[in-house]
Design an enzyme around this catalytic site. Structure first.
Site, PDB file in Angstrom:
ATOM      1  NE  ARG A  57      -1.331   2.748   2.566  1.00  0.00           N
ATOM      2  CZ  ARG A  57      -0.900   3.964   2.863  1.00  0.00           C
ATOM      3  NH1 ARG A  57      -0.962   4.945   1.955  1.00  0.00           N
ATOM      4  NH2 ARG A  57      -0.381   4.236   4.045  1.00  0.00           N
ATOM      5  CG  ASP A  58       3.364   4.247   2.983  1.00  0.00           C
ATOM      6  OD1 ASP A  58       2.954   5.205   2.312  1.00  0.00           O
ATOM      7  OD2 ASP A  58       4.181   4.373   3.900  1.00  0.00           O
ATOM      8  CG  HIS A  98       5.445   4.727   9.078  1.00  0.00           C
ATOM      9  ND1 HIS A  98       4.585   3.865   8.432  1.00  0.00           N
ATOM     10  CD2 HIS A  98       6.011   5.491   8.106  1.00  0.00           C
ATOM     11  CE1 HIS A  98       4.621   4.112   7.128  1.00  0.00           C
ATOM     12  NE2 HIS A  98       5.481   5.099   6.907  1.00  0.00           N
ATOM     13  CB  CYS A 109      10.790  10.951   0.933  1.00  0.00           C
ATOM     14  SG  CYS A 109      10.284  12.318   1.987  1.00  0.00           S
TER      15      CYS A 109
END
Length: 303
Positions: free
Chosen positions: A16-17, A208, A241
């Protein structure tokens, strides 16, 4: 400092992420294969889907199909991100075990990202949280920019504690303290985690960490020292990022597992199977994964 935990839970967020930031469309078949490989490695928790508008996150448009077709391992938790009631309905239909709601510890980030205050953003989740609990689902809260913000810089400890308290009051079973831009260093990490633990139980707090500045493993170790025992990671270091051009995103699962194995901390996860999964998805994406341990183990095997 506490003795290091004897056992940790690793939440795999790659499907997902990790994948949601990929520009090229990834088929449901590939996502299903990846989740199945990760399930067979022994993960207790996999973040597999996101029920958001395909207009905003096209990569997650196949979430319902993925959740329907994956082979679920008994006892494992398959999580889905749910930004609103529509998302929650999608997660319920897909038989998600856990829904994830999210907020920011940075007022500037909240305003820039979703055009509302932190307080307003959390208020939007009241109905989602209640419905999740009414349906017997686990509820996880994720707090971005807990260590620093691309817009306001430093984020006060009290701001983090405030959002942790709000997530707690919504009924969250677990709360993620996220270093969204990867700026944390070990002492700062410990201060934030200890502050979070002053308003929520330590065994429900997860770390996280992004590896933008190469500090993620050090920050995980620092978290272990204060008793945190849940960590998020992404196979092959999937996910960039968005606030630091070209920077790595999530800490790689293979690197975290290699460290945990070296520390004698039980994870219940087979590193070799995760390395295979990382090499598989890196091959699909036609690039080398960013896991140091994964690439080293794969190279050693190739001889």
């Amino acid at each position: 400092m506490n003795a290091l935990p004897k056992k940790v839970k690793i939440v795999e967020v790659g499907p997902r992420d990790g994948l949601q930031n990929e520009k090229e469309t990834i088929s449901a078949d590939v996502k299903i294969e990846l989740v199945n490989r990760l399930s067979s490695a022994g993960f207790a928790n996999i973040e597999a889907a996101s029920f958001v508008s395909p207009k905003w996150v096209p990569q997650m448009a196949t979430s319902a199909e993925v959740m329907e077709r994956i082979t679920r391992r008994a006892g494992a938790i398959y999580s889905a991100l749910t930004p609103n009631m529509k998302g929650l309905e999608g997660a319920l239909a897909a038989k998600a075990d856990e829904v994830v709601i999210f907020g920011s510890a940075s007022e500037a980030f909240s305003q820039k990202n979703i055009n509302c205050s932190i307080e307003e953003s959390i208020a939007r989740f009241v109905d989602v949280a209640k419905a999740a609990k009414d349906h017997g689902l686990r509820l996880r809260g994720s707090i971005s920019c807990s260590f620093g913000c691309p817009y306001q810089g430093d984020v006060p400890l009290d701001a983090v504690a405030d959002v942790v308290g709000r997530m707690r009051d919504l009924g969250c079973d677990e709360i993620d303290i996220a270093d969204t831009i990867g700026v944390a260093t070990p002492r700062k990490t410990q201060a934030v985690m200890e502050r979070a633990a002053s308003v929520f139980r330590l065994d429900g707090i997860s770390g996280h960490f992004h590896d933008t500045y190469g500090q993620a493993l050090a920050n995980i170790y620092a978290s272990l020292e204060v008793g945190v025992s849940i960590f998020h990671s992404s196979v092959a270091g999937l996910g960039g990022c968005p606030y630091a051009k070209g920077a790595t995103g999530n800490v790689a699962t293979e690197d975290v597992l290699y460290m945990m194995n070296g520390l004698g901390i039980e994870t219940g996860i087979d590193l070799d199977i995760v390395v295979d999964a990382g090499q598989y998805i890196s091959g699909i994406l036609n690039r080398k994964g960013s896991s140091r341990a994964g690439n080293a183990i794969a190279a050693k095997r190739a001889g």
